[in-house]
Design an enzyme around this catalytic site. Structure first.
Site, PDB file in Angstrom:
ATOM      1  N   LEU A 207       6.975  -4.636   0.951  1.00  0.00           N
ATOM      2  CA  LEU A 207       6.594  -3.738   2.211  1.00  0.00           C
ATOM      3  C   LEU A 207       4.856  -3.314   1.267  1.00  0.00           C
ATOM      4  O   LEU A 207       4.658  -3.416   0.134  1.00  0.00           O
ATOM      5  CB  LEU A 207       7.112  -2.078   1.529  1.00  0.00           C
ATOM      6  CG  LEU A 207       8.164  -1.708   2.294  1.00  0.00           C
ATOM      7  CD1 LEU A 207       9.202  -1.260   2.276  1.00  0.00           C
ATOM      8  CD2 LEU A 207       7.961  -1.746   4.225  1.00  0.00           C
ATOM      9  N   HIS A 208       3.322  -3.031   1.673  1.00  0.00           N
ATOM     10  CA  HIS A 208       2.626  -2.775   0.952  1.00  0.00           C
ATOM     11  C   HIS A 208       1.376  -2.583   2.025  1.00  0.00           C
ATOM     12  O   HIS A 208       0.351  -1.899   1.257  1.00  0.00           O
ATOM     13  CB  HIS A 208       2.040  -4.218   0.842  1.00  0.00           C
ATOM     14  CG  HIS A 208       1.188  -4.594   1.887  1.00  0.00           C
ATOM     15  ND1 HIS A 208       1.847  -6.009   2.236  1.00  0.00           N
ATOM     16  CD2 HIS A 208       0.041  -5.230   2.223  1.00  0.00           C
ATOM     17  CE1 HIS A 208       0.752  -5.955   4.021  1.00  0.00           C
ATOM     18  NE2 HIS A 208       0.018  -5.724   3.582  1.00  0.00           N
ATOM     19  N   ARG A 209       1.857  -1.889   3.024  1.00  0.00           N
ATOM     20  CA  ARG A 209       1.113  -0.829   3.787  1.00  0.00           C
ATOM     21  C   ARG A 209       0.104   0.021   3.581  1.00  0.00           C
ATOM     22  O   ARG A 209       1.693   1.342   2.719  1.00  0.00           O
ATOM     23  CB  ARG A 209       1.324  -0.632   5.243  1.00  0.00           C
ATOM     24  CG  ARG A 209       1.402  -1.742   6.198  1.00  0.00           C
ATOM     25  CD  ARG A 209      -0.097  -1.855   7.339  1.00  0.00           C
ATOM     26  NE  ARG A 209       0.266  -3.259   8.132  1.00  0.00           N
ATOM     27  CZ  ARG A 209      -0.289  -4.889   7.145  1.00  0.00           C
ATOM     28  NH1 ARG A 209      -1.950  -4.175   7.280  1.00  0.00           N
ATOM     29  NH2 ARG A 209      -0.645  -5.614   8.270  1.00  0.00           N
ATOM     30  N   ARG A 242      -0.200  -4.060  -4.958  1.00  0.00           N
ATOM     31  CA  ARG A 242      -0.276  -2.717  -5.184  1.00  0.00           C
ATOM     32  C   ARG A 242       0.634  -1.705  -4.832  1.00  0.00           C
ATOM     33  O   ARG A 242       0.859  -0.648  -5.193  1.00  0.00           O
ATOM     34  CB  ARG A 242      -1.050  -2.640  -2.490  1.00  0.00           C
ATOM     35  CG  ARG A 242      -1.113  -1.506  -3.063  1.00  0.00           C
ATOM     36  CD  ARG A 242      -1.475  -1.054  -1.834  1.00  0.00           C
ATOM     37  NE  ARG A 242      -2.154  -1.915  -0.736  1.00  0.00           N
ATOM     38  CZ  ARG A 242      -3.838  -1.071  -1.080  1.00  0.00           C
ATOM     39  NH1 ARG A 242      -3.696   0.029  -1.279  1.00  0.00           N
ATOM     40  NH2 ARG A 242      -4.941  -1.167  -0.788  1.00  0.00           N
ATOM     41  N   ASP A 285       6.356  -4.444   6.753  1.00  0.00           N
ATOM     42  CA  ASP A 285       4.867  -3.316   7.433  1.00  0.00           C
ATOM     43  C   ASP A 285       3.776  -4.354   7.589  1.00  0.00           C
ATOM     44  O   ASP A 285       3.227  -4.331   7.460  1.00  0.00           O
ATOM     45  CB  ASP A 285       4.903  -2.489   6.568  1.00  0.00           C
ATOM     46  CG  ASP A 285       4.592  -2.953   5.065  1.00  0.00           C
ATOM     47  OD1 ASP A 285       4.276  -3.498   5.006  1.00  0.00           O
ATOM     48  OD2 ASP A 285       4.529  -1.133   4.506  1.00  0.00           O
TER      49      ASP A 285
END
Ligand code: UD1
Length: 371
Positions: A207-209, A242, A285
């Site tokens: 997950l990084h969005r 991130r 994502d």
């Protein structure tokens, strides 16, 4: 006599995977010169050097070192630095992939200097203008002379925007070329055994969005769902930098680990692909992972309200969860069926088709110049 010089540009992790097959296919042609520029949008060893080495990617000729920053600062640094490269090198074509900030910067620089651009993975649309990638895609396509598509809806999207169909070439999915080339080696590593887990029993999470990790409330909801999942099944979570930063800021990292969710450093291409192959299910994502999961037949649950890759739903293994992470807790990997998708053009040869099209375009330009 050669047909001319192509400058390829990469910058962020997914682009290495998408561009490697095109560069390899052009490498086999004696009549095309290639130069490779790395913008430096991704720079950590795990995000860049290890990926490049796993993919047997040629060492880039030029590093721009643009690094991280706000969208404006990062795009501007890449634009300015790449314009200098173009002024020095004067290539006949620029080839760029995907939808990251580097892609748009490069397309802007080349278009202003009237150097034609070939865009790999053109025509994808989420129709969600809150995504920076949607802005990057639409503008990069608009500025490109050749648009390489990998699914039928891409051509429909481009036609709806008034783009001349003569600029569009269906070549298939270059990311799947890389997957097909390396899946044997990735599987032989059996990376799940290091945890130690059995094939098919764990859920792989990425997950990084910004929409999932940048805002505290959504990030807490995601973490709660992952902790509940971790109570029932093994979870492996290679964490993007991130996301690590945001989890630390919110004080959520230790809770995840205490709940049994294995938070890992970002992985190289082969180890990550190996974990995809061994996963019982994937939660993500990411864009590329929806495609790779479909090609491998691993059920994929995408934590987004939309996807620019609808073919992974209609013909692949992808399910859109929307924005609510709650249902993640109920995924039971052992109960899910694995069925690899057979999608036209996702056959391991897309890079060769793109290389042929670039060589043909170079030949046509040369013929016009001498006419
Ligand atoms: C970028 C792309 C996204 C793609 C993703 C793949 C844009 C707008 N987004 O998002 O489409 O899915 O890459 O990974 O181009 N950082 C490091 N080390 C690195 C790179 C980044 O620590 O090598 C950290 C920095 O704190 C940086 C943050 O990660 O600020 C975000 O990096 P950035 O490239 O700006 O965006 P991504 O989230 O990686």
């Amino acid at each position: 006599m050669g047909l001319g010089t192509v400058v390829h540009v990469v910058g962020a992790r997914p682009n290495f995977v998408k561009m490697a097959p095109v560069i390899a296919a052009l490498e086999d042609r004696a009549d095309v010169e290639q130069r490779i520029v790395h913008t430096g949008q991704h720079y950590d060893a795990r995000m860049s050097a290890e990926m490049l080495s796993d993919l047997e990617f040629p060492v880039p000729d030029i590093f721009l070192g643009v690094g991280s920053g706000t969208h404006g600062a990062q795009t501007a640094r890449a634009l300015e630095a790449f314009e200098r490269v173009l002024l020095d090198e004067r290539p006949d074509f620029v080839c760029v992939g995907g939808d990251v900030n580097s892609s748009l910067a490069v397309a802007l620089a080349a278009a202003k200097l009237r150097i034609p651009i070939a865009h790999v993975e053109a025509g994808l649309r989420s129709f969600d203008w809150t995504m920076p990638e949607e802005i990057n895609r639409v503008l990069t396509d608009r500025l490109s002379e050749i648009l390489f598509t990998h699914s039928p809806e891409a051509a429909t999207n481009l036609a709806a925007e008034g783009i001349d169909e003569n600029r569009v070439r269906f070549v298939g999915n270059t990311m799947i070329d890389s997957l097909r080339r390396f899946e044997g080696r990735a599987q032989e590593r059996r990376p799940w055994e290091a945890f130690p887990l059995e094939r098919g029993e764990y859920v792989l999470v990425t997950l990084h969005r910004p929409s999932n990790v940048d805002e505290g409330e959504q990030l807490r909801r995601v973490v709660t769902a992952l902790m509940r999942l971790g109570e029932s099944v093994p979870v492996l979570f290679p964490v993007h930098p991130r996301t690590t930063e945001r989890l630390r800021d919110e004080g959520l990292l230790s809770g995840l680990e205490q709940a049994g969710v294995r938070c890992l450093e970002p992985l190289g291409y082969l180890d990550f692909l190996g974990l995809e192959i061994g996963a019982g299910a994937i939660v993500t994502d990411s864009g590329g992972l929806q495609e790779e999961a479909s090609a491998l037949g691993v059920p994929c649950f995408t934590l987004r309200p939309n996807t620019e890759r609808p073919i992974t739903i209609t013909q692949g293994t992808n399910t859109l969860l929307g924005e609510d992470p709650g249902p993640i807790a109920d995924i039971r990997p052992r109960e899910l069926e694995h069925r690899p998708a057979r999608i036209e053009g996702w056959d391991g040869h897309a890079g060769e088709r793109a290389a042929d099209a670039i060589a043909a375009a170079l030949g046509a330009r040369r013929a016009r110049a001498y006419a």
